[in-house]
Design a protein around this motif. Structure first.
Motif: not given
Ligand code: ATP
Ligand code: MG
Length: 406
Positions: A185-212
Motif C-alpha cells: 500500500m503505497m501512499s506518497g508519505g515517508i513510511d510506505s516506500p521504506v516498508a516496501g524496501y524492507l519487504a523487498l529486502k526479505r525477498g518479497v516481490s511487490i506490486e504497489a497499490v495507490h489510492f487517488a
C-alpha cells in the motif's frame, strides 16, 4: 608491477542449507547480479556453490561494486586478484600489494586457506613464506594477529589462487522475489516506500497499490507515488503500479459517516480493495507502512478494527520503528527527498479533526450497514489503471519538475 583487480568475489547472505532451496537462491541471485551488470558488457558472472565470481575483464571495479552493493542476498564483496598457483607469482604479488598499502606503523597479517591439498605448501607454511617475503621489501612493517590494519587473504583453490584484502558490506537480505508476491500500500508519505524496501529486502516481490481521489488529490500527488515506486525498482527491478480510483468512496463516506469514524472506514475500504487486488493478482500478503502509535489510525485498537476486514497476513515492517530511524532509512534509500514534497494525499484531505483512536467494531458495522460495500469495492477494482514502472528516468518525475522550476 601494476595491480589490477581481476574479479569481485560475491559472498552469499543467509543461505538455506536445504539443497533445492540453495540452488534456487543462487540462481535467482545470479539473475539479479547479471541484470544490474548489463551496462558492463565485458563483465562475466559465474555462480558457484559457495560464492559467485564477477570477472571484471577490464571493467572499472569501483563502478561494478557500486552496482553490486544494492543487490539483496549479498553478504559481502571482496575485490580480488586471481592468479596462477605459482609461488613466484604469488610472492611477487603479495609484495606489490603490501608495498602499495604501506604507510608508517602499518600492521598486517596473512591469512591463508588452502582447499587444493595437492599444493606444495600448506596454509601455515604459506603464511610464513609470504609473510617473510613482505619483510624482505618492507623491513619496518609489523605483524599483528589481532585486528591488524590489513588482513591479506590468500586462497589456494582447485582452479586458481586468489588474493584479497578489502571487504565491502553487501545489502544483506534475500534475493528479490524469492519469497513470493505482496501488495504494497503505497501512499506518497515517508513510511510506505521504506516498508516496501524492507519487504523487498526479505525477498518479497511487490506490486504497489495507490489510492487517488481526483480532483481532491492532484496529478502531482499521483506522480509522487510513482516516483517513489521508481526509486524502489532500483532494489529489485520493475514494479507494477496500480492506481485505484477512490473518489466515489471518499465522497460517499463523507456524506454518510460520522466524522470521527471516517478514517477507520476509509482504511477498511483501502484494505478490502487491496485484498481483492491481491486475490485477483495472486499475491500472498499485504504490506503497509504503519508504525505503532504514530497517528490515530495506528493505535492497536485502530489496527484491529481496520484489519478485521481480512484474514490475509498484513505485514508491517515498520511497526516497531521510531520515526527518526525510519527517516534515516528513507534517506539511505533516496526516497526521503521525494516523500517530503508537499502534495496532499487522499487521506489528509478528508481527514477529520478528531479521528477515533479506539474505534468500536460495533459502531463501525452500524455505519457500514448504510453503504453498498460490495458495489463500491467492485467499481473501484474495475476502475484500476496498471502500469509497469522501470528503473529508467521518467520525464514527468517530480524531482525534474522541481529542478525545472528553480
Ligand atoms: P506514509 O508515510 O506511508 O504515508 P503515514 O505515517 O503518513 O504513512 P498514514 O498516511 O496514516 O501513515 O498511512 C498508513 C499506511 O496506509 C501507509 O504507510 C500506507 O501503507 C497506507 N496508505 C495511506 N494512504 C495511502 C494511499 N493513498 N494509497 C495507498 N496506501 C496508502
Ligand atoms: Mg501518509
Amino acid at each position: 608491477m601494476t595491480l589490477q583487480y581481476s574479479e569481485i568475489m560475491v559472498r552469499y547472505g543467509e543461505l538455506s542449507t536445504k539443497k533445492k532451496n540453495r540452488k534456487r537462491f543462487i540462481n535467482k541471485l545470479q539473475e539479479h547480479i547479471q541484470a544490474v551488470l548489463t551496462p558492463f558488457s565485458q563483465v562475466t558472472v559465474r555462480a558457484d556453490y559457495d560464492r559467485c565470481h564477477v570477472f571484471l575483464n577490464g571493467a572499472d571495479h569501483g563502478l561494478v561494486l557500486e552496482a553490486l552493493e544494492k543487490v539483496f542476498g549479498i553478504q559481502a564483496l571482496n575485490p580480488a586478484y586471481q592468479l596462477p598457483k605459482d609461488m613466484a607469482i604469488l610472492t611477487e604479488t603479495v609484495q606489490a600489494i603490501m608495498t602499495d598499502l604501506y604507510r608508517d606503523g602499518l600492521t598486517f597479517k596473512i591469512s591463508t586457506k588452502r582447499s587444493d591439498h595437492s599444493f606444495e605448501l600448506d596454509s601455515r607454511q604459506l603464511n610464513q613464506v609470504l609473510g617473510s617475503a613482505v619483510f624482505d621489501v618492507l623491513p619496518d612493517i609489523k605483524v599483528q594477529m589481532k585486528k591488524p590494519d590489513v588482513t591479506l587473504r590468500v586462497e589456494i583453490r582447485e582452479e586458481a589462487a586468489y588474493l584479497y584484502h578489502e571487504e565491502i558490506k553487501g545489502a544483506g537480505g534475500l534475493p528479490a522475489g524469492i519469497s513470493g508476491k505482496g501488495m504494497l500500500m503505497m501512499s506518497g508519505g515517508i513510511d510506505s516506500p521504506v516498508a516496501g524496501y524492507l519487504a523487498l529486502k526479505r525477498g518479497v516481490s511487490i506490486e504497489a497499490v495507490h489510492f487517488a481521489s481526483p480532483p481532491y488529490t492532484s496529478p502531482a500527488a499521483l506522480q509522487k507515488a510513482r516516483d517513489l515506486t521508481r526509486q524502489l525498482t532500483k532494489f529489485g527491478g520493475n514494479i507494477r503500479f496500480i492506481e485505484v480510483p477512490f473518489t466515489e468512496i471518499q465522497e460517499e463516506l463523507k456524506d454518510k459517516v460520522f466524522d470521527a469514524y471516517l478514517m477507520t472506514l476509509t482504511r477498511r475500504f483501502m484494505m478490502r480493495i487491496t485484498d481483492r487486488l491481491r486475490q485477483d493478482r495472486n499475491g500472498l500478503i499485504i504490506i503497509n507502512g504503519e508504525s505503532l502509535g504514530q497517528v490515530a489510525s495506528q493505535t492497536l485498537e485502530s489496527m484491529q478494527a481496520i484489519n478485521a476486514v481480512t484474514n490475509t497476513p498484513v505485514i508491517r515492517p515498520l511497526v516497531a520503528m521510531d520515526k527518526l530511524d525510519i527517516i534515516e532509512l528513507a534517506q539511505k534509500i533516496d526516497t526521503f527527498e521525494i516523500s517530503i514534497q508537499p502534495f496532499e494525499d487522499c487521506c489528509t484531505i478528508f481527514a477529520p479533526d478528531h479521528p477515533k483512536t479506539s474505534p468500536k467494531l460495533e459502531k463501525v458495522e452500524q455505519y457500514e450497514a448504510r453503504l453498498d460495500i460490495e458495489g463500491l469495492v467492485n467499481r473501484a477494482v474495475a476502475g484500476i489503471t496498471v502500469t509497469e514502472i522501470t528503473p529508467q528516468a521518467d520525464p514527468d518525475a517530480i524531482s525534474d519538475l522541481i529542478e525545472d522550476l528553480l
